[in-house]
Design a protein around this motif. Structure first.
Motif, short mmCIF file in Angstrom:
data_model
loop_
_atom_site.label_atom_id
_atom_site.label_comp_id
_atom_site.label_asym_id
_atom_site.label_seq_id
_atom_site.Cartn_x
_atom_site.Cartn_y
_atom_site.Cartn_z
N GLY A 269 0.93 -1.14 0.05
CA GLY A 269 0.07 -0.12 -0.08
C GLY A 269 0.72 1.37 0.02
O GLY A 269 0.19 2.53 -0.25
N ALA A 270 2.18 1.13 0.15
CA ALA A 270 2.98 2.38 0.16
C ALA A 270 2.99 3.32 -1.10
O ALA A 270 2.89 4.59 -0.95
N LEU A 271 2.80 2.65 -2.11
CA LEU A 271 2.70 3.44 -3.39
C LEU A 271 1.68 4.42 -3.32
O LEU A 271 1.39 5.36 -3.63
N ARG A 272 0.36 3.35 -3.07
CA ARG A 272 -1.05 4.01 -3.06
C ARG A 272 -1.06 5.21 -1.97
O ARG A 272 -1.92 6.18 -2.10
N LEU A 273 -0.31 5.20 -0.98
CA LEU A 273 -0.38 6.02 0.16
C LEU A 273 0.52 7.34 -0.31
O LEU A 273 -0.16 8.50 -0.29
N ALA A 274 1.51 7.29 -1.25
CA ALA A 274 1.94 8.34 -1.72
C ALA A 274 1.10 8.91 -2.43
O ALA A 274 1.06 10.28 -2.68
N GLU A 275 0.21 8.38 -3.33
CA GLU A 275 -0.61 8.83 -4.26
C GLU A 275 -1.61 9.65 -3.61
O GLU A 275 -2.11 10.63 -3.96
N ALA A 276 -2.31 9.03 -2.33
CA ALA A 276 -3.16 9.71 -1.56
C ALA A 276 -2.79 10.82 -0.98
O ALA A 276 -3.46 11.91 -0.83
N VAL A 277 -1.40 11.01 -0.32
CA VAL A 277 -0.98 12.11 0.14
C VAL A 277 -0.87 13.18 -1.05
O VAL A 277 -1.23 14.45 -0.67
N SER A 278 -0.32 12.77 -2.00
CA SER A 278 -0.19 14.01 -3.20
C SER A 278 -1.75 14.52 -3.42
O SER A 278 -1.69 15.73 -3.81
N ALA A 279 -2.66 13.69 -3.56
CA ALA A 279 -4.13 14.10 -3.86
C ALA A 279 -4.60 15.18 -2.89
O ALA A 279 -5.00 16.09 -3.14
N LEU A 280 -4.23 14.54 -1.65
CA LEU A 280 -4.71 15.47 -0.42
C LEU A 280 -4.02 16.64 -0.15
O LEU A 280 -4.54 17.84 -0.11
N GLN A 281 -2.82 16.78 -0.78
CA GLN A 281 -1.96 18.38 -0.97
C GLN A 281 -2.60 18.99 -1.89
O GLN A 281 -2.90 20.35 -1.70
N THR A 282 -2.95 18.36 -3.13
CA THR A 282 -3.77 19.15 -4.22
C THR A 282 -4.93 19.79 -3.70
O THR A 282 -5.42 21.08 -4.15
N MET A 283 -5.88 18.88 -3.18
CA MET A 283 -6.94 19.24 -2.46
C MET A 283 -6.77 20.28 -1.73
O MET A 283 -7.39 21.42 -1.49
N LYS A 284 -5.79 20.60 -0.55
CA LYS A 284 -5.40 21.40 0.24
C LYS A 284 -5.18 22.60 -0.48
O LYS A 284 -5.75 23.79 0.10
N GLY A 285 -4.42 22.75 -1.68
CA GLY A 285 -4.09 23.89 -2.26
C GLY A 285 -5.21 24.55 -2.92
O GLY A 285 -5.34 25.46 -2.80
N ALA A 286 -6.09 23.69 -3.47
CA ALA A 286 -7.43 24.25 -4.05
C ALA A 286 -8.27 25.02 -2.89
O ALA A 286 -8.78 26.34 -3.11
N ILE A 287 -8.42 24.60 -1.69
CA ILE A 287 -8.95 25.27 -0.63
C ILE A 287 -8.37 26.66 -0.24
O ILE A 287 -8.78 27.75 -0.04
N HIS A 288 -7.04 26.44 -0.08
CA HIS A 288 -6.22 27.40 0.38
C HIS A 288 -6.24 28.75 -0.56
O HIS A 288 -6.34 29.83 -0.42
N GLY A 289 -6.15 28.09 -2.08
CA GLY A 289 -6.30 29.06 -2.84
C GLY A 289 -7.76 30.04 -2.91
O GLY A 289 -7.47 31.10 -3.17
N GLY A 290 -8.74 29.20 -2.50
CA GLY A 290 -10.07 29.75 -2.50
C GLY A 290 -10.00 30.70 -1.36
O GLY A 290 -10.81 31.74 -1.38
N LEU A 291 -9.42 30.29 -0.21
CA LEU A 291 -9.37 31.31 0.87
C LEU A 291 -8.72 32.57 0.68
O LEU A 291 -9.13 33.65 1.22
N ARG A 292 -7.44 32.33 -0.12
CA ARG A 292 -6.91 33.62 -0.53
C ARG A 292 -7.73 34.67 -1.26
O ARG A 292 -7.74 35.85 -1.21
N ARG A 293 -8.23 33.96 -2.31
CA ARG A 293 -9.18 34.75 -3.17
C ARG A 293 -10.27 35.42 -2.35
O ARG A 293 -10.56 36.49 -2.66
N PHE A 294 -10.95 34.89 -1.50
CA PHE A 294 -11.82 35.61 -0.74
C PHE A 294 -11.30 36.55 0.07
O PHE A 294 -11.91 37.53 0.20
N ALA A 295 -9.85 36.24 0.78
CA ALA A 295 -9.36 37.47 1.66
C ALA A 295 -9.01 38.72 0.87
O ALA A 295 -9.36 39.88 1.45
#
Length: 387
Positions: A269-295
């Motif tokens: 599962g290690a490779l899939r874990l790396a994939e999941a962490v990468s996707a999680l970081q991308t999701m975080k970036g999208a939300i933080h981008g929205g928060l910056r845009r709102f600010a």
């Protein structure tokens, strides 16, 4: 004095202890909401001059994230409450009655709910069949609300309706109704796959002889565009990010345990874990981008109501809701049967059932359709890329 993060952590611990029971019984997370009140978190968005803490959207989003990790229903209730408070803070300060209401929210930690959906119009919150019926300085109101999340437990309900009986369906106002001013006749039960603790039953909401000063002064179209759009998409997404992050944490713990059992080998599962962490970081970036845009746009009503802003925030919601589901499913694949079973340290059934609501509230298809219509009338192509 404890920090906001410490206060949030204490509430999250309470929410986590009761999360399985809340889900199993489909009950209101009363323990977690009581903890929110005890920590003074329901009023944090209220301006300091009105007794609150003047918390910005970033701080509120962090709380939604932490609660989403612990109990998705609690996180969503907190998010929906703060979405309605955002409407009061943004559009109610010019009204003495609504300023007093905000003081009460901060001092008494009142829980605020929303009644925007209605039988006969589907999920289109920008249209209403019901209407405010004014008689002098009071009004009556009756709404077939197909969903009022935690309505039976709310101290205040903000409801939409047509401005008057002859108004167009889109000519709406937002009215603030106190619990002792209304009757709620339950018409449906919230028996769902996930998010069971939000207790989003359907009701006929009725009120009589309510002072007209309780109608927010701004048209609901402005309220929806300038406060509800951003706060809904950003805070919902933060809850979903919490659910996804919690699932990845369980998957990481599982893979690390596998690695310790087999030193010198890489667990499957290690490779899939790396994939999941990468996707999680991308999701975080999208939300933080929205928060910056709102600010950046927060103090510019024209920008908050612009096509470009709406498109950006719509995309935050659709991206986050889609990714959250995929990430939890990926985590379940990593953990396998231990995640599929209930009652294990790696159980992910509740997380998956809860996160499946994300693309449905509000339907991603509806949002994509709205975005498509906006793009048809938007001028230029560089604005979105630079936003």
């Amino acid at each position: 004095m404890t920090t906001p993060a410490e206060r949030t952590r204490r509430v999250a611990q309470v929410a986590a202890r009761h999360a399985d029971d809340v889900d199993r019984e489909g009950r209101f997370p009363s323990e977690a909401v009581s903890a929110l009140r005890a920590e003074g978190l329901l009023g944090i968005q209220i301006p300091e001059r009105l007794g609150g803490e003047g918390a910005d959207m970033n701080r509120i989003a962090e709380t939604c994230f932490a609660l989403g990790q612990a109990c998705a229903a609690t996180g969503m209730i907190f998010a929906m409450h703060q979405i309605k408070v955002a409407s009061l803070v943004t559009h109610g300060v010019e009204s003495a009655w609504h300023r007093t209401l905000m003081q009460r929210v901060a001092q008494a930690q009142l829980l605020v709910a929303s009644a925007t959906t209605e039988g006969g119009i589907g999920g289109d919150l920008r249209n209403s069949l019901c209407a405010v019926e004014a008689h002098g300085d009071v009004f009556s109101f009756r709404k077939d609300a197909t969903v009022i999340s935690y309505g039976a437990h709310a101290d205040v309900i903000l409801a939409t309706g047509r401005r008057h009986a002859d108004a167009a369906a889109s000519d709406q106002v937002l009215v603030a109704l106190l619990a002792d001013q209304i009757t709620l006749e339950r018409t449906s039960r919230w028996d769902t796959l996930g998010m069971r603790g939000t207790c989003s039953d359907g009701f006929v909401l009725a009120a009589r002889d309510v002072p007209t000063v309780q109608i927010l002064p701004k048209p609901f179209a402005e309220i929806a565009a300038q406060s509800m759009l951003a706060s809904s998409h950003l805070l919902w997404s933060s809850v979903w990010f919490g659910i996804a992050s919690g699932a990845v944490d369980r998957a990481r713990t599982f893979v690390q345990a596998e690695a310790r059992r087999r030193p010198g080998t890489v667990p499957p599962g290690a490779l899939r874990l790396a994939e999941a962490v990468s996707a999680l970081q991308t999701m975080k970036g999208a939300i933080h981008g929205g928060l910056r845009r709102f600010a950046e746009a927060q103090d510019a009503p024209d920008e908050l109501g612009s096509i470009g802003f709406a498109v950006v925030l719509n995309n935050v919601k659709t991206t986050a809701s889609t990714m959250a589901v995929a990430i939890v499913q990926l985590a379940l694949g990593i953990v396998g049967i231990a995640g599929y079973k209930n009652g294990t340290p790696f159980s992910l059934g509740r997380a998956l059932r809860d996160v499946l609501s994300a693309p449905l509230m509000i339907s991603n298809d509806r949002i994509h359709g709205n975005t498509a219509n906006l793009l048809l009338v938007q001028k230029g192509g560089g604005q979105l890329l630079s936003a």
